[in-house]
Design a protein around this motif. Sequence first.
Motif, short mmCIF file in Angstrom:
data_model
loop_
_atom_site.label_atom_id
_atom_site.label_comp_id
_atom_site.label_asym_id
_atom_site.label_seq_id
_atom_site.Cartn_x
_atom_site.Cartn_y
_atom_site.Cartn_z
N THR A 56 -8.26 2.58 6.19
CA THR A 56 -7.11 2.59 5.28
C THR A 56 -6.86 1.21 4.68
OG1 THR A 56 -6.11 4.29 6.65
CG2 THR A 56 -4.66 3.24 5.06
N LEU A 57 -6.79 0.21 5.56
CA LEU A 57 -6.49 -1.14 5.07
C LEU A 57 -7.57 -1.64 4.14
CD1 LEU A 57 -5.09 -3.36 7.91
CD2 LEU A 57 -3.92 -2.14 6.09
N GLU A 58 -8.81 -1.37 4.52
CA GLU A 58 -9.95 -1.86 3.72
C GLU A 58 -9.86 -1.28 2.31
OE1 GLU A 58 -10.05 -0.76 6.80
OE2 GLU A 58 -10.61 -2.64 7.80
N ARG A 59 -9.52 0.01 2.22
CA ARG A 59 -9.46 0.63 0.89
C ARG A 59 -8.31 0.04 0.08
NH1 ARG A 59 -7.37 5.83 -0.96
NH2 ARG A 59 -7.90 5.70 -3.16
N ILE A 60 -7.17 -0.15 0.73
CA ILE A 60 -6.03 -0.74 0.02
C ILE A 60 -6.43 -2.13 -0.49
CG2 ILE A 60 -3.71 -1.72 0.35
CD1 ILE A 60 -3.17 0.58 2.33
N GLN A 61 -7.07 -2.91 0.39
CA GLN A 61 -7.44 -4.28 0.00
C GLN A 61 -8.45 -4.29 -1.13
OE1 GLN A 61 -8.21 -5.59 3.98
NE2 GLN A 61 -6.65 -7.18 3.84
#
Length: 425
Positions: A56-61
């Motif tokens: 999730t975080l990777e995609r947001i970033q």
Amino acid sequence: MTLQLDFANIYPFIEENAFEKIGEQTRPALRTVLDRSGPGKEYLGWLDLPQQEPGTLERIQEVASGIREKDATLICIGIGGSYLGHKSVIEALQPYTDSVLYAGQNISADHLQHILDIIDEREEVYLNPISKSGTTTEPGIAFRVLRKWHEERYGEQGSASRIIATTDSSKGALRELSDQKGYQTFAIPDDVGGRYSVLTPVGLFPIAAAGIDIKALLGGAGAMRKQATSDSPENPSLRYAAVRNSLYEQGKAIEILSTFNPRLQYFTEWWKQLAGESEGKDRKGLFPASAVLSTDLHSLGQWIQDGPRNIFETFLTVKNSDHTITIEASNENADNLNYLAGKDFDAINEKAYQGTAQAHTDGGVPNLTVSVDKLSEETVGELIYFLEMAVAITGYRMDVNPFNQPGVEAYKTNMFRLLGKPGVG
Ligand code: PA5
């Protein structure tokens, strides 16, 4: 963890030896949160947000970095819990950025026109409609207007490739529109309500787009999670909630969250929503008010010092600014300020806080202090989790469901009737 609590100015109003008792009286409410057994328990997903789903975080970033690399402007279109969390974090950590703008948080043609005028001058503009229900009127109409501008600027496909919608994974008008137009989307977890959603993509995506380190923000929240979910009398959220409830039971109906740091102005707005929507029901609840000091000492200060004694105050202080400005001695001393020579603004602000806390104590206003050393991703993350947990505990202690908001429907029904919405009589 750097967050500190100071209850010294509460002791005149709650006896020091009563602290253990009020803590124990509040502990069942903490356990109700931890056991996930109370009303609204289906909305306790926020407890686990410091630990995000893999990827999730990777995609947001990744999406946020793409926007930053283009030096683009992101317009976040949302209201309430779909607005205040990220606005407050961005104001605290990147207060002077103009790469993130906001629309849909009001029904003001002047505000929307101002945004349209700004983006007319910007090359790359991305839109981020944010709505859990996907049907909220304020962001809905703002998005309709902005989408038209956007499609005229970039064409339908170009526009679609620059819109990232944050909404429910399967239902609502925004989800349907996103699927139809092919927008990228971030899903809002079903088990997290609007005002608890800042650490979901609702908040994390705009925060990352503003250049803020969301891993560090979640790291701070995670550090606080360890403390705030411990079933112990030392739990900081429990201690704060116990004091809030005790003062409420003594007839203190209003809590003023006062900060001496203007970068936390929107943080107090976020907290007002968090506390107000969570606790204010069944004819119960503290009224959450806020003040930015020392500015408001020259306006609200009189009322706080001498008005009705149905208030208490929570100071939210930051010990160190990012910058140091020191007062220099002056040969003429025409302004009579040489007595401050050598002192920096933080030192003067600290004395303003101490003087205010003492004056308000003397004036019959119980007050406590929540402090952090400086504003950083970690400390803001700590504050978010600390306050979320304290409000949940307070709500259960007041015997209300902290996770619903039935009262917000009343104005909507009237507005829809007045506007002639089909199906509303
Ligand atoms: O806390 C809440 O649930 C509300 O304040 C909502 O966040 C607000 O009404 C916006 O709702 P939505 O995200 O569905 O547009």
